[in-house]
Write an enzyme that holds these catalytic residues in place. Structure first.
Site, PDB file in Angstrom:
ATOM      1  CG  ASN A   7     -11.766 -16.180  -8.778  1.00 47.16           C
ATOM      2  OD1 ASN A   7     -12.924 -15.263  -8.528  1.00 47.16           O
ATOM      3  ND2 ASN A   7     -11.450 -16.052 -10.241  1.00 47.16           N
ATOM      4  CE  LYS A  14     -14.122 -19.761 -12.416  1.00 45.02           C
ATOM      5  NZ  LYS A  14     -13.895 -18.565 -13.644  1.00 45.02           N
ATOM      6  NE  ARG A  93     -10.464 -11.824 -10.870  1.00 43.17           N
ATOM      7  CZ  ARG A  93     -11.235 -11.858 -11.596  1.00 43.17           C
ATOM      8  NH1 ARG A  93     -12.681 -12.994 -11.289  1.00 43.17           N
ATOM      9  NH2 ARG A  93     -11.277 -11.462 -12.878  1.00 43.17           N
ATOM     10  CG  HIS A 183      -7.805  -9.214 -17.835  1.00 46.78           C
ATOM     11  ND1 HIS A 183      -8.308  -8.725 -19.082  1.00 46.78           N
ATOM     12  CD2 HIS A 183      -8.239 -10.259 -17.605  1.00 46.78           C
ATOM     13  CE1 HIS A 183      -8.731  -9.266 -19.901  1.00 46.78           C
ATOM     14  NE2 HIS A 183      -9.520  -9.776 -18.542  1.00 46.78           N
ATOM     15  CG  ASN A 214     -15.253 -15.063 -23.266  1.00 46.32           C
ATOM     16  OD1 ASN A 214     -15.858 -14.518 -24.124  1.00 46.32           O
ATOM     17  ND2 ASN A 214     -16.237 -15.481 -22.188  1.00 46.32           N
ATOM     18  NE  ARG A 244     -17.052  -8.196 -20.542  1.00 48.47           N
ATOM     19  CZ  ARG A 244     -16.021  -8.090 -20.037  1.00 48.47           C
ATOM     20  NH1 ARG A 244     -14.623  -8.268 -20.527  1.00 48.47           N
ATOM     21  NH2 ARG A 244     -16.617  -9.231 -18.291  1.00 48.47           N
ATOM     22  CG  ASP A 286     -14.551 -21.450 -28.571  1.00 46.50           C
ATOM     23  OD1 ASP A 286     -14.130 -20.844 -29.011  1.00 46.50           O
ATOM     24  OD2 ASP A 286     -14.805 -22.044 -27.749  1.00 46.50           O
ATOM     25  CD  GLU A 337      -2.525 -19.105 -21.913  1.00 45.69           C
ATOM     26  OE1 GLU A 337      -2.559 -20.446 -21.666  1.00 45.69           O
ATOM     27  OE2 GLU A 337      -2.574 -18.786 -20.932  1.00 45.69           O
ATOM     28  CG  ASN A 338      -5.054 -22.636 -26.325  1.00 50.58           C
ATOM     29  OD1 ASN A 338      -4.352 -23.844 -26.424  1.00 50.58           O
ATOM     30  ND2 ASN A 338      -5.592 -22.569 -25.558  1.00 50.58           N
ATOM     31  CD  GLU A 387      -6.201 -14.115 -14.434  1.00 50.94           C
ATOM     32  OE1 GLU A 387      -6.135 -12.716 -14.124  1.00 50.94           O
ATOM     33  OE2 GLU A 387      -6.357 -14.942 -15.265  1.00 50.94           O
TER      34      GLU A 387
HETATM   35  P1  ADP Z   1     -11.932 -16.202 -19.495  1.00 50.81           P
HETATM   36  O1  ADP Z   1     -10.854 -16.402 -18.688  1.00 50.81           O
HETATM   37  O2  ADP Z   1     -11.787 -14.585 -20.011  1.00 50.81           O
HETATM   38  O3  ADP Z   1     -12.912 -16.764 -19.680  1.00 50.81           O
HETATM   39  P2  ADP Z   1      -9.842 -16.863 -21.249  1.00 50.81           P
HETATM   40  O4  ADP Z   1      -8.921 -17.246 -21.126  1.00 50.81           O
HETATM   41  O5  ADP Z   1     -10.041 -18.904 -21.278  1.00 50.81           O
HETATM   42  O6  ADP Z   1     -10.998 -17.083 -20.890  1.00 50.81           O
HETATM   43  O7  ADP Z   1     -10.067 -17.608 -22.755  1.00 50.81           O
HETATM   44  C1  ADP Z   1     -11.555 -18.509 -23.080  1.00 50.81           C
HETATM   45  C2  ADP Z   1     -11.536 -17.881 -24.683  1.00 50.81           C
HETATM   46  O8  ADP Z   1      -9.966 -18.481 -25.363  1.00 50.81           O
HETATM   47  C3  ADP Z   1     -12.389 -18.908 -25.474  1.00 50.81           C
HETATM   48  O9  ADP Z   1     -13.836 -17.655 -25.857  1.00 50.81           O
HETATM   49  C4  ADP Z   1     -11.962 -20.033 -27.028  1.00 50.81           C
HETATM   50  O10 ADP Z   1     -12.526 -19.322 -28.126  1.00 50.81           O
HETATM   51  C5  ADP Z   1     -10.166 -18.996 -26.299  1.00 50.81           C
HETATM   52  N1  ADP Z   1      -9.447 -20.370 -27.850  1.00 50.81           N
HETATM   53  C6  ADP Z   1      -8.983 -21.612 -26.567  1.00 50.81           C
HETATM   54  N2  ADP Z   1      -8.974 -22.336 -27.097  1.00 50.81           N
HETATM   55  C7  ADP Z   1      -8.496 -21.442 -28.486  1.00 50.81           C
HETATM   56  C8  ADP Z   1      -7.529 -23.189 -29.820  1.00 50.81           C
HETATM   57  N3  ADP Z   1      -6.918 -23.740 -29.809  1.00 50.81           N
HETATM   58  N4  ADP Z   1      -7.939 -21.304 -30.694  1.00 50.81           N
HETATM   59  C9  ADP Z   1      -8.572 -20.056 -30.667  1.00 50.81           C
HETATM   60  N5  ADP Z   1      -9.156 -19.361 -29.970  1.00 50.81           N
HETATM   61  C10 ADP Z   1      -9.402 -20.831 -28.570  1.00 50.81           C
END
Ligand code: ADP
Length: 402
Positions: A7, A14, A93, A183, A214, A244, A286, A337-338, A387
């Site tokens: 990527n 990456k 990618r 995506h 993000n 954004r 974040d 996921e989180n 991905e």
């Molecule tokens: P990208 O690949 O678009 O940069 P990710 O899919 O890695 O982004 O997502 C990053 C975002 O996930 C971070 O900005 C953060 O806000 C959010 N994130 C990660 N862990 C948590 C969590 N435990 N709770 C809420 N948001 C989270």
């Protein structure tokens, strides 16, 4: 079969080396500050091998970066393969495939020409992706097959009513202005995993896939095909994101540009880099920071998260309407996921459309789980995206058919 997944960005690259058949990750890492002062990170996934973290390696161009990756992979002490011959193919990618690529492709001279033609559609990303491909061919030789996997390809199945903007039609026919969506690799991967989790053929499912990170996008997937998606001509469209704006009334631009004497570059930079949840909260992009600040009484931080969740909820409803139903809603990427609280806020209160969240099952992160109740008509699934694995799987499929 081992596939090197690349990527490439303008000053970073990456990489992962993985076996898509056994889904084994052999090594992962990152080249940063290419063309500046070169930092190299390498994380072998085999026991007894040492990690290199942001060490100094001269990388004036992407070619030296790729060479550094290969050197690390075959290194006598910390390598994970004996020689470069054990890399069967490279999967790249590529951000934008325009309306030319509706699937992954073997890179040929004609494909490179078509990628060049797509540069105006993604002027920041595609040139770096092309540089990455050229660097691999230069360093690895023409015998190692290179495959392009596009963020946009999965969405090429959208019908015209979903991808056409209500602008003078010539802007579509002459200038290629349409919804492309992004995506796609992630949405495709989680759709496949959802079918596996539900024990069904993807052809028999209507899915709403929520990639919330993000950058965020939601996609309606009917019978394995993307039929609508929230990002548009660019990734600026749809949901409010980290920085954004997502969809706004285009009239706002003229109003603000006149009032504050801004040019279009400044305006678009604000929409891309200073807006979204960061713009509303004036605190952070974040979601963890925003959730914490919200708990501490920061009203704008709380509002920004609420706006984001509300946007996702509305897309779930509208895509269910667009498909005439939905069998499962998928949450993936950083937030999906989180963040248990955001998933609950988004998918809660949708019992009227057959969605009942299981608050206990939802208290999980980063693993494939059903987070709706057993009797929920529509299943809600947490599926970590991958991905790189999807790119490696597509690459293997193409190379195996040669
Ligand atoms: P990208 O690949 O678009 O940069 P990710 O899919 O890695 O982004 O997502 C990053 C975002 O996930 C971070 O900005 C953060 O806000 C959010 N994130 C990660 N862990 C948590 C969590 N435990 N709770 C809420 N948001 C989270």
């Amino acid at each position: 079969m081992n596939v090197l997944v690349i990527n490439a960005g303008s000053s970073s690259l990456k990489y992962q080396l993985l076996n898509p058949q056994t889904e084994t990750l052999l090594a992962v890492g990152l080249c940063e500050r290419i063309g500046i002062d070169g930092k190299f990170t390498y994380k072998p996934q085999l026991d007894g091998k040492e990690t290199l973290k942001a060490i100094d390696v001269a990388m004036p161009t992407h070619s030296e970066a790729i060479q550094a990756v290969l050197n690390a992979l075959v290194d006598e002490k910390n390598g994970v393969i004996a020689s470069m011959k054990e890399i069967d193919a490279v999967g790249h990618r590529v951000v934008h495939g325009g309306d030319v690529f509706s699937g992954s492709v073997l890179i040929t001279d004609d494909v490179m020409k078509a990628l060049e033609d797509c540069i105006p559609l993604a002027p920041l990303h595609n040139p770096a992706n092309i540089t990455g491909i050229n660097a691999c061919v230069a360093v690895m030789g023409a015998d190692v097959p290179q495959v392009g996997v596009f963020d946009t390809a999965f969405h090429q199945t959208m019908p015209a009513k979903a991808f056409t903007y209500a602008l003078p039609y010539k802007y579509y026919t002459e200038d290629k202005v349409r919804r492309y969506g992004f995506h796609g690799t992630s949405h495709k991967y989680v759709a496949g995993r959802a079918a596996a989790m539900l024990g069904k053929d993807v052809a028999d499912l209507k899915l709403v896939s929520c990639h919330l990170g993000n950058g965020s996008s939601v996609t309606a997937i009917d019978a394995g095909k993307s039929v609508d998606t929230s990002m548009g001509f660019t990734p600026l469209a749809g949901l409010p994101m980290g920085t954004r704006s997502g969809d706004i009334d285009a009239g706002i631009m003229e109003y603000l540009m006149n009032k504050h004497n801004m040019d279009i570059t400044e305006m678009v930079s604000i929409l891309n880099k200073k807006s979204g949840v960061f713009g509303v909260s004036d605190l952070s992009s974040d979601f963890r920071d925003l959730e914490n600040a919200g708990k501490d009484g920061n009203a704008e931080a709380a509002l920004s998260v609420e706006m984001f969740n509300y946007g996702v909820k509305k897309l779930i409803g509208s895509y269910a309407a667009a498909m005439g139903g939905v069998d499962a809603v998928i949450f993936t990427a950083g937030v999906g996921e989180n963040s248990a609280s955001q998933r609950l806020d988004i998918a809660g209160g949708l019992e009227f459309m057959g969605i009942t969240m299981d608050a206990e099952a939802n208290k999980v992160r980063g693993e494939e789980t059903v987070i709706s109740t057993a009797d929920s008509k529509v299943k809600v699934l947490l599926i970590p995206t991958n991905e790189e694995l999807m790119i490696a799987m597509d690459t293997a499929a193409i190379v195996s058919a040669l």
